[in-house]
Design a protein around this motif. Structure first.
Motif, PDB file in Angstrom:
ATOM      1  N   GLY A 150       0.797  -1.227   0.000  1.00  0.00           N
ATOM      2  CA  GLY A 150       0.000   0.000   0.000  1.00  0.00           C
ATOM      3  C   GLY A 150       0.820   1.264   0.000  1.00  0.00           C
ATOM      4  O   GLY A 150       0.286   2.359  -0.208  1.00  0.00           O
ATOM      5  N   SER A 151       2.146   1.154   0.223  1.00  0.00           N
ATOM      6  CA  SER A 151       2.973   2.367   0.219  1.00  0.00           C
ATOM      7  C   SER A 151       3.084   2.971  -1.172  1.00  0.00           C
ATOM      8  O   SER A 151       3.570   4.093  -1.311  1.00  0.00           O
ATOM      9  CB  SER A 151       4.368   2.076   0.784  1.00  0.00           C
ATOM     10  N   ARG A 152       2.612   2.251  -2.201  1.00  0.00           N
ATOM     11  CA  ARG A 152       2.598   2.847  -3.541  1.00  0.00           C
ATOM     12  C   ARG A 152       1.680   4.065  -3.590  1.00  0.00           C
ATOM     13  O   ARG A 152       1.797   4.903  -4.492  1.00  0.00           O
ATOM     14  CB  ARG A 152       2.176   1.819  -4.588  1.00  0.00           C
ATOM     15  N   PHE A 153       0.755   4.162  -2.652  1.00  0.00           N
ATOM     16  CA  PHE A 153      -0.132   5.323  -2.592  1.00  0.00           C
ATOM     17  C   PHE A 153       0.476   6.458  -1.762  1.00  0.00           C
ATOM     18  O   PHE A 153      -0.121   7.532  -1.656  1.00  0.00           O
ATOM     19  CB  PHE A 153      -1.476   4.920  -1.999  1.00  0.00           C
ATOM     20  N   GLY A 154       1.649   6.223  -1.188  1.00  0.00           N
ATOM     21  CA  GLY A 154       2.274   7.217  -0.319  1.00  0.00           C
ATOM     22  C   GLY A 154       2.603   8.532  -0.993  1.00  0.00           C
ATOM     23  O   GLY A 154       2.336   9.607  -0.425  1.00  0.00           O
ATOM     24  N   PRO A 155       3.225   8.526  -2.199  1.00  0.00           N
ATOM     25  CA  PRO A 155       3.587   9.812  -2.810  1.00  0.00           C
ATOM     26  C   PRO A 155       2.404  10.745  -3.007  1.00  0.00           C
ATOM     27  O   PRO A 155       2.494  11.939  -2.703  1.00  0.00           O
ATOM     28  CB  PRO A 155       4.203   9.388  -4.152  1.00  0.00           C
ATOM     29  N   HIS A 156       1.293  10.213  -3.501  1.00  0.00           N
ATOM     30  CA  HIS A 156       0.109  11.058  -3.709  1.00  0.00           C
ATOM     31  C   HIS A 156      -0.402  11.608  -2.382  1.00  0.00           C
ATOM     32  O   HIS A 156      -0.710  12.808  -2.267  1.00  0.00           O
ATOM     33  CB  HIS A 156      -0.990  10.253  -4.404  1.00  0.00           C
ATOM     34  N   HIS A 157      -0.472  10.759  -1.358  1.00  0.00           N
ATOM     35  CA  HIS A 157      -0.988  11.192  -0.060  1.00  0.00           C
ATOM     36  C   HIS A 157      -0.050  12.218   0.586  1.00  0.00           C
ATOM     37  O   HIS A 157      -0.513  13.192   1.194  1.00  0.00           O
ATOM     38  CB  HIS A 157      -1.153   9.976   0.842  1.00  0.00           C
ATOM     39  N   LEU A 158       1.245  12.024   0.434  1.00  0.00           N
ATOM     40  CA  LEU A 158       2.202  12.958   1.017  1.00  0.00           C
ATOM     41  C   LEU A 158       2.115  14.318   0.341  1.00  0.00           C
ATOM     42  O   LEU A 158       2.167  15.359   1.009  1.00  0.00           O
ATOM     43  CB  LEU A 158       3.616  12.388   0.894  1.00  0.00           C
TER      44      LEU A 158
END
Length: 397
Positions: free
Chosen positions: A126-134
């Motif tokens: 799920g960390s693949r969604f990290g850049p967008h969320h950050l």
């Protein structure tokens, strides 16, 4: 270049990255793909880069370059934004740019890139969604766009402007239809990071799982061999020094094997590790470790093992923090550092040592409303200190 009823120009995401004999290697920042062009094709692409629509080269060559994605239709007044970067502002409200645009702008000091990749994770994905969320969380803390003269923003706690005079560009994400493990997107990230450092700018990587740090560090080493790596993490991510082939075995829990084993890395400092492991990892003369919270309040001791003349790459796995402050990560562990202690330590290290690369990884958005702002605050403070340190050293030269 007229081509039928169209006007053609080079894709703005194209970047020349090297030579192979009489051919030039181009990399497409939007797709992560690469292509080798001969002299005639290079002349055509570079002519169109300077003067879109100019007639140059044979129609057959034009057609082949269109099919390869090297040329595209140009519409009057079309913006040059990188299509891979998406709409709206980027990290900390920075404008979306292509990599060539960012590196051509003398006011751009920081280049942010996202790596939506978690194929190297061994725990929760799920960390693949990290850049967008950050990115989204960061814009609630700081807005770089729309402020003429790069004034930064005022911090009433520190009573000064944050990131004053610092131009930031966000070049979007390194994407693929399917991320293969340690595959072409790692190569693309390595080349991008190397290009940014070679241009004298600071790359900021938004992860993604922690294995993406390895190609980023390799890119920095290609441009600036002889660096230290400062690694904040709850996990060692290390067992023994390794050299050579890494693509078959590297994942987020062992990528440090190849960083410690790389002879171009002169020092590795690990901070915050608290995971239990079956056996102690192999020692190495270049490796120094402050486990658990032992580095808190000891910035001078950490700085003492980081030679002043050696530039640093700083990598932060968010699970170094106490999960009470940031639970949204793939492998949270009880205990850990507070946000305040981590910021204080990183501000001191980054202000007093040259930082040539920075990443923040392992943010796994799971609906917790505080994790994104906590991660963004940590990145904002670290980046501000790193840029302040770079400016002071430049002024002293």
């Amino acid at each position: 270049m007229p081509h039928g009823d169209r006007v053609l120009g080079p894709d703005p995401a194209l970047l020349p990255v090297g030579r192979q004999g009489d051919r030039t290697l181009y990399w497409n920042c939007a797709t992560g793909g690469q292509v080798l062009l001969g002299p005639e094709a290079v002349r055509l692409v570079e002519t169109l880069r300077a003067r879109p629509g100019s007639v140059a080269g044979s129609s057959a060559l034009q057609e082949r370059l269109c099919e390869a994605g090297m040329l595209r239709e140009v519409r009057p007044g079309e913006p040059k934004a990188d299509r891979s970067a998406g709409g709206g502002p980027g990290l900390l409200g920075a404008p979306r740019r292509t990599l060539p645009e960012a590196l051509a702008d003398p006011e751009c000091a920081v280049v942010a890139v996202g790596m939506p990749y978690d194929v190297g994770a061994t725990g929760r994905p799920g960390s693949r969604f990290g850049p967008h969320h950050l990115r989204a969380s960061s814009r609630a803390l700081f807005r770089a766009a729309g402020l003429p003269g790069l004034p930064g923003m005022y911090d009433p706690v520190r009573d000064r402007q944050i990131l004053a005079g610092v131009g930031i560009a966000d070049v979007g994400d390194i994407e693929a239809d399917v991320h293969t493990r340690n595959g072409d997107t790692f190569t693309a990230l390595e080349r991008l990071t190397g290009a940014v450092v070679s241009a004298g700018r600071l790359p900021v990587l938004l992860g993604g799982d922690h294995s993406s740090t390895l190609p980023a560090v390799r890119g920095v080493l290609g441009a600036r061999p002889g660096i230290a790596v400062v690694h904040l993490d709850a996990h060692l991510d290390y067992g023994r020094p390794r050299q050579g082939e890494w693509r078959a075995d590297c994942h987020h829990g062992n990528f440090m094997d190849w960083i410690v084993g790389d002879q171009r890395v002169v020092r590795v400092v690990q901070i915050g590790m608290r995971q239990l492991v079956a056996a102690a990892p192999q020692g190495d003369p270049k490796l120094v470790r402050w486990a658990g919270s032992s580095a808190v309040g000891r910035a001078e001791d950490v700085l003492a093992v980081l030679p002043p003349e050696v530039p640093c790459y700083v990598t932060v796995d968010l699970d170094v923090l106490d999960p009470k402050e940031l639970p949204s990560t793939g492998t949270p562990l009880p205990g850990g550092l507070t946000l305040a202690d981590t910021v204080a330590l990183l501000e001191e290290l980054c202000r007093r040592r040259e930082v040539v690369g920075l990443d923040l990884v392992e943010l796994l958005p799971d609906g917790n409303p505080l994790s994104g702002p906590v991660a963004a605050e940590l990145l904002l403070r670290t980046l501000d200190a790193a840029c302040a340190g770079r400016r002071s050293r430049a002024a002293a030269v």
